[in-house]
Design an enzyme around this catalytic site. Structure first.
Site, mmCIF file in Angstrom:
data_model
loop_
_atom_site.group_PDB
_atom_site.id
_atom_site.type_symbol
_atom_site.label_atom_id
_atom_site.label_comp_id
_atom_site.label_asym_id
_atom_site.label_seq_id
_atom_site.Cartn_x
_atom_site.Cartn_y
_atom_site.Cartn_z
ATOM 1 N N ASP A 1 -1.638 -8.397 -24.630
ATOM 2 C CA ASP A 1 -1.681 -8.586 -26.084
ATOM 3 C C ASP A 1 -0.536 -9.627 -26.660
ATOM 4 O O ASP A 1 0.484 -9.742 -25.853
ATOM 5 C CB ASP A 1 -1.707 -7.449 -26.946
ATOM 6 N N ASP B 1 0.244 -10.402 -30.467
ATOM 7 C CA ASP B 1 1.228 -9.827 -31.573
ATOM 8 C C ASP B 1 1.700 -8.369 -31.475
ATOM 9 O O ASP B 1 1.073 -7.584 -31.113
ATOM 10 C CB ASP B 1 0.089 -9.715 -32.999
#
Length: 407
Positions: A181, A183
């Site tokens: 991922d 963020d």
């Protein structure tokens, strides 16, 4: 069934110095024995050397030779006669990585106790890192990883440490695919909130983001709602946002180290291609997938182009990248922090919740809660010393460890 061969276990302890190991093996060589197993460690210049060899007919004579050699070396030695090999190493084997900041003796005692409760045995212990966290790897046999994992995970929570249980397999030593991922995982903070600050909507976007990450809102609905608040922001603001991004501590080290070993990397984000594509190019990441903000006449319209990369979309991307790289899902490591990462974490052979929300920590294979992304290297059997040696070879200088941590 044939009787197990008679063996001798030679255990030598004392101050380490050059020539100790060669002297003991010279004494063994004169007796013509075969080496079955060896373990050697050095702690603060104190040597512990264990050698398992076949026992000669006149084993007592060999014992006397070994004891005289040890005396000459000013070392302590024990010679035990028995039968067979290291029986505890048969059957299921696992690697258990423990990370603490600090790592207390009480936590190690608790973990070792749970391992014993499961009927497993600790065959070997080695340190993977001494700073900025303490990381220890246990080689364990006698119980399947699926039995150990829930037992030890619960104890790790009670002790306030990070712990990973992985089955010993060839995949751990081969080329693997890392899917991350972006963020609050690869980078600090949330890009959409940084963009929203240019529209004066940061607080409202942050509120919706938090609800979505906790799994309280459908991701696609929440994303479209938040992106709508960005309408009218000039596209040039994306350059300012990118320049303000801070990587997670250790991110460059992790990518740099694993790329040297032939690993492949992918980032899969509910964020935006205008940011993730640049991150991938900057870090040398092989694949990237994210949502694309619509821009018309140099201004964000508040809409997304194409299908949304949501929770299910992240898992789909992971599988597609694995197929392209040519690795099985068991050789994929997924790293994420939010509810929309859950399908991706479950699809991978090893799902790691990185400083994640409780719902994600509970569902992932393991969690890392220290603020250093490169701590994940220890889960892969790569030590801090190996990382620093590889960096030094190409002129990358590693800061000195804190005072008091040198050997």
């Amino acid at each position: 069934m044939e009787d197990q061969p008679k063996t001798l276990l030679v255990t030598l302890t004392g101050k380490d110095r050059p020539g100790v190991t060669s002297a003991i093996f010279a004494a063994l060589a004169a007796a013509g024995v075969e080496v079955i197993d060896i373990e050697q460690i050095v702690l603060r210049r104190r040597l512990v050397l264990g050698i398992l060899v076949t026992a000669p007919r006149d084993w007592k004579k060999l014992r006397d030779v070994i004891e005289r050699t040890a005396t000459d070396l000013d070392m302590n030695v024990e010679v035990d006669r028995g039968a067979g090999d290291n029986r505890s190493r048969s059957g299921d084997r696992s690697h258990i990585t423990i990370i603490g900041k600090p790592l207390k003796a009480s936590a190690m005692a608790a973990i070792a106790g749970r391992i014993a409760d499961s009927g497993a045995n600790i065959d070997k212990i080695e340190r993977m890192a001494r700073y900025p966290v303490t990381a220890i790897e246990l080689h364990v046999s006698g119980a399947p990883a699926d039995r150990l994992r829930p037992l030890l995970a619960a104890e790790a929570v009670r002790q306030g440490i990070d712990l990973a249980v992985q089955r010993d397999s060839l995949h751990r030593r081969g080329i693997r695919l890392i899917v991350m991922d972006v963020d609050s995982t690869l980078i600090q903070g949330e890009v959409i909130e940084m963009i929203a600050a240019h529209a004066g909507q940061e607080a409202e976007v942050a509120r919706v983001t938090e609800a979505a990450m906790r799994g309280e809102l459908d991701f696609e609905t929440s994303l479209r709602e938040r992106v709508a608040l960005l309408a009218g922001v000039p596209a040039t603001a994306l350059d300012e946002v990118y320049d303000a991004i801070e990587l997670a501590p250790g991110a460059r080290t992790m990518v740099r180290t694993l790329r040297r070993l032939g690993y492949r990397f992918a980032i899969v984000s509910g964020g935006f291609t205008q940011i993730t594509d640049r991150l991938a190019a900057d870090l040398g990441i092989h694949f990237a997938r994210a949502n694309e903000l619509e821009i018309v006449d140099g201004v964000l319209t508040g809409r997304i182009l194409g299908e949304v990369v949501d929770r299910a979309g992240k898992a789909v991307a992971l599988r597609e990248f694995a197929t392209e790289v040519g690795v099985p899902l068991d050789a994929v490591i997924a790293i994420g922090d939010g509810a929309n990462d859950l399908d991706m974490l479950n699809a991978a052979g090893l799902g790691i919740a990185y400083n994640a929300k409780p719902v994600v920590r509970d569902a992932a294979d393991t969690s890392v809660n220290v603020p250093y992304l490169d701590a994940i290297l220890y889960l892969l059997g790569i030590s801090r010393e190996q990382i620093e040696d590889a960096d030094a070879a190409v002129g990358i200088v590693t800061p000195a460890p804190p005072l008091g941590l040198d050997d």
